[in-house]
Design an enzyme around this catalytic site. Sequence first.
Site, short mmCIF file in Angstrom:
data_model
loop_
_atom_site.label_atom_id
_atom_site.label_comp_id
_atom_site.label_asym_id
_atom_site.label_seq_id
_atom_site.Cartn_x
_atom_site.Cartn_y
_atom_site.Cartn_z
N GLY A 158 0.86 -1.20 0.00
CA GLY A 158 0.00 0.00 0.00
C GLY A 158 0.89 1.24 0.00
N ARG A 159 0.30 2.36 0.40
CA ARG A 159 1.06 3.62 0.33
C ARG A 159 2.33 3.58 1.18
NH1 ARG A 159 -4.27 5.41 0.95
NH2 ARG A 159 -3.81 5.31 3.16
N THR A 239 5.76 -1.94 11.63
CA THR A 239 5.16 -0.64 12.01
C THR A 239 3.67 -0.65 11.67
OG1 THR A 239 5.80 0.20 9.83
CG2 THR A 239 7.22 0.80 11.68
N ARG A 241 0.46 -3.34 12.53
CA ARG A 241 -0.31 -3.64 13.74
C ARG A 241 0.31 -4.87 14.38
NH1 ARG A 241 -1.91 0.81 13.60
NH2 ARG A 241 -4.05 1.58 13.58
N GLU A 270 -1.02 -4.36 22.83
CA GLU A 270 -0.63 -3.01 23.17
C GLU A 270 -1.49 -2.41 24.27
OE1 GLU A 270 0.74 -1.49 19.22
OE2 GLU A 270 -0.03 0.37 20.07
N HIS A 288 4.88 2.71 19.52
CA HIS A 288 3.88 3.07 18.49
C HIS A 288 3.97 4.56 18.13
CE1 HIS A 288 -0.20 1.64 16.71
NE2 HIS A 288 0.39 2.51 15.91
C1 DGY Z 1 -2.45 4.67 12.33
O1 DGY Z 1 -2.80 5.79 11.96
O2 DGY Z 1 -3.13 3.67 12.09
C2 DGY Z 1 -1.16 4.54 13.07
O3 DGY Z 1 -0.95 3.31 13.62
C3 DGY Z 1 -0.98 5.63 14.09
O4 DGY Z 1 -0.70 6.77 13.40
#
Ligand code: DGY
Length: 327
Positions: A158-159, A239, A241, A270, A288
């Site tokens: 994705g982006r 980075t 989930r 978390e 996070h």
């Molecule tokens: C999101 O926006 O989903 C990130 O995990 C927090 O910025």
Amino acid sequence: MSSKPKPRILLMHPILDPGPAILAEAAEVVEYSLDLPLDEAYIRQAAEGCVGIVSQLMDPIRDGVLSTPGLKIVSNVAVGFDNIDLPAATAHKVMVTNTPGVLDDATSDFAFTLLMATARRVVEADYFARSGKFKGWAIDMMLGADVFNATLGIVGIGRIGRGMAHRAKGFNMRVLYYDPQGLPPDAEQQLGATRVELPRLLAESDFVSVHVPLTPETQHLLSTPQFGQMKKTAILINTSRGPVIDEAALVEALTSKKIAGAGLDVYEREPAIHPGLIPLPNVVLAPHIASATVRTRSEMSAMAARNMATAVRGGRPPNLLNPEVKK
Ligand code: DGY
């Protein structure tokens, strides 16, 4: 002549400027009590009489909250929305919005930061230097892994995954990606990324960086069998989930040296972090913060506030995730 009272909305947590002013212009803002737990029953109680909720990723917004009479919109201050039961929202005709796009660069930057920090043992080296253990240059001190010319495997293009590929170009990395959707050939060529199946990506990558949303399909996408397919020298970056990775299996893979290291910004439960990760020197842990730059977090706040303000005024918010609710 008395003016019509503004509709009420519930702000679960403070947001950054200019978000509060945008909200205050459109609605009467009720703040969630910091003393209350983030529990569905409490959120439901606080949301009574509100047409909207400005939520964040730690807020469980499920059926019990979404069935609040009069609720029209939940505006999440995050791109991820796995904290919200979207089908339940649609069933209750509640609009759900998120904040896509504005956090891509900050998040890709941070994923690359974790990659570099883990490969070159930056956190460990910092502790070492501060603790007075540095007694002079040594040929074998703090040896790490090369990043330039290495192979990067991106799970989810994705982006943010594409942002990672873009950054990897500057390091002359070979880029593999796994994504059931795939990219058009010209986008692949522009990014210099080759689509492969997950087992091949895992077997050939020096760094594996995860960029998928959390869904039932991606939960524990990486667990014991996948760690077994990775190189012993590989480093895993997450980075996205936490639950995308089986954290207990990751601890086992790191301690038994099935893989070399990990850079993590997100965790399965978390804010709890698996206790097995804490003592490991080959792991870099962050709380996070991948999107945590001043500009990004204020743009997220503004975007979420605009989504809310538009909906409260009867419009169709720009980042609507369930368009079927608002024709
Ligand atoms: C999101 O926006 O989903 C990130 O995990 C927090 O910025």
